[in-house]
Design a protein around this motif. Structure first.
Motif, PDB file in Angstrom:
ATOM      1  N   LYS A 162      -4.479   3.047  -7.373  1.00  0.00           N
ATOM      2  CA  LYS A 162      -4.954   4.139  -6.506  1.00  0.00           C
ATOM      3  C   LYS A 162      -4.382   4.036  -5.099  1.00  0.00           C
ATOM      4  O   LYS A 162      -3.842   5.015  -4.559  1.00  0.00           O
ATOM      5  N   ASP A 163      -4.511   2.844  -4.497  1.00  0.00           N
ATOM      6  CA  ASP A 163      -4.082   2.686  -3.101  1.00  0.00           C
ATOM      7  C   ASP A 163      -2.904   1.730  -2.935  1.00  0.00           C
ATOM      8  O   ASP A 163      -2.373   1.576  -1.825  1.00  0.00           O
ATOM      9  N   THR A 164      -2.534   1.041  -4.006  1.00  0.00           N
ATOM     10  CA  THR A 164      -1.433   0.063  -3.907  1.00  0.00           C
ATOM     11  C   THR A 164      -0.440   0.259  -5.056  1.00  0.00           C
ATOM     12  O   THR A 164      -0.738   0.912  -6.048  1.00  0.00           O
ATOM     13  N   ASP A 174       0.851  -1.185   0.000  1.00  0.00           N
ATOM     14  CA  ASP A 174       0.000   0.000   0.000  1.00  0.00           C
ATOM     15  C   ASP A 174       0.894   1.244   0.000  1.00  0.00           C
ATOM     16  O   ASP A 174       2.113   1.148   0.153  1.00  0.00           O
TER      17      ASP A 174
END
Length: 321
Positions: A310-312, A278
């Motif tokens: 987006k998040d990783t 992440d």
């Protein structure tokens, strides 16, 4: 230890020696068969002439006799009850003379070719060395200027920080620390690559990954690490392998927020290493480390794929046996 140019010359010499040996064998065999055919024709021609002119003088390697020595003489044909005999020493001397002349000319040719090859290799190595030195000077110039720039920016940040402690200054300081760390790591990696002599060995990717993770135990205390490693043996320089995996794993740890997931998948002779984490911050480094890692992987037919989400952040390393 034998250096590169000597190895090339030895291999080239062996190839030339084997190649010319085969050619010599075929040439000598062809010459022998052709000589025997010519002597056979000549003997039958003299036989025909002797029928009309019995007093003709034969060449010294031919004679007519009722007896012959099998060790030094060879029967070509018959004239009545007598043998038409060839002196074997004559045939052998012809073959030896041909073989000697062939050896002399081919030796001159081989020495000339080896000398040309040696000069070509030396010039190539000298040109390569000059390019390497030029690149080193260029890198030293760039790193010196960039190092001075970073030092001046660090001083500016410290001055601003002493006067006003606000959040943007903290973010600026964090961004600077990322770039400085990335810059130093990239310089160390380049130094190792330039000084190191390549030595291929069979190593286990699982061991390299485990060692890389163990280097950053302190940084992983508050993060969840998921490892699914498998054995995969590949012929690679250990220093190159360390540089690749240490750099990629260090990047993942540095920019991760709470977890890192490393998975190894093996399909026949291909290995895929998936490193997913992440994202803690949108701050970015110089990206030089990943570029060097990609360059090193390409040496061994490997590939490096980066897929930001987006998040990783997903990094895929592909290796082939």
């Amino acid at each position: 230890m034998i250096n590169f140019e000597k190895k090339i010359l030895i291999i080239f010499s062996i190839i030339l020696a084997v190649g010319f040996s085969v050619i010599n064998g075929i040439s000598i065999l062809f010459f022998k068969n052709n000589l025997e055919y010519q002597l056979y024709k000549e003997a039958h021609l003299y036989k025909t002439i002797l029928v009309e002119n019995p007093d003709i003088k034969l060449p010294y390697y031919f004679k007519i006799s009722n007896h012959y020595d099998p060790e030094t003489e060879e029967i070509i044909t018959f004239i009545g009850s007598s043998y038409f005999i060839l002196d074997k020493n004559y045939k052998l001397s012809k073959i030896k003379t041909f073989s000697f002349n062939l050896f002399i000319w081919e030796s001159v040719l081989i020495i000339t070719l080896l000398f040309i090859m040696y000069i070509t290799i030396i010039r190539h190595i000298q040109e390569k060395e000059e390019n390497r030195k030029l690149l080193e000077v260029f890198l030293l110039t760039i790193t010196h200027k960039l190092g001075n720039f970073l030092s001046s920016q660090k001083l500016n940040i410290e001055l601003i920080k002493n006067k006003c402690k606000i959040k943007p200054v903290e973010r600026l300081e964090l961004a600077y620390s990322y770039i400085e760390t990335d810059f130093k790591n990239s310089l160390n990696m380049l130094k190792k690559i330039s000084e190191h002599q390549k030595k291929l060995r069979i190593i286990n990717i699982k061991d390299i990954l485990s060692d890389s993770i163990n280097l950053y135990t302190q940084n992983l205390k508050e993060k969840k690490v998921i490892l699914r490693l498998r054995d995969f043996y590949i012929k690679i320089d250990p220093v190159d392998a360390e540089n690749v995996f240490h750099t990629i794993i260090e990047n993942s740890i540095k920019y991760s927020k709470s977890f890192i997931h490393i998975k190894v998948c093996v399909k026949k002779k291909v290995c895929y290493v998936f490193i997913r984490n992440d994202i803690e911050s949108i701050q970015k480094g110089s990206g030089i480390g990943l570029k060097i890692a990609e360059f090193l992987l390409n040496r061994y037919r490997g590939e490096l794929m980066v897929r930001p989400k987006k998040d990783t952040f997903l990094t895929v390393i592909k290796l082939k046996r």
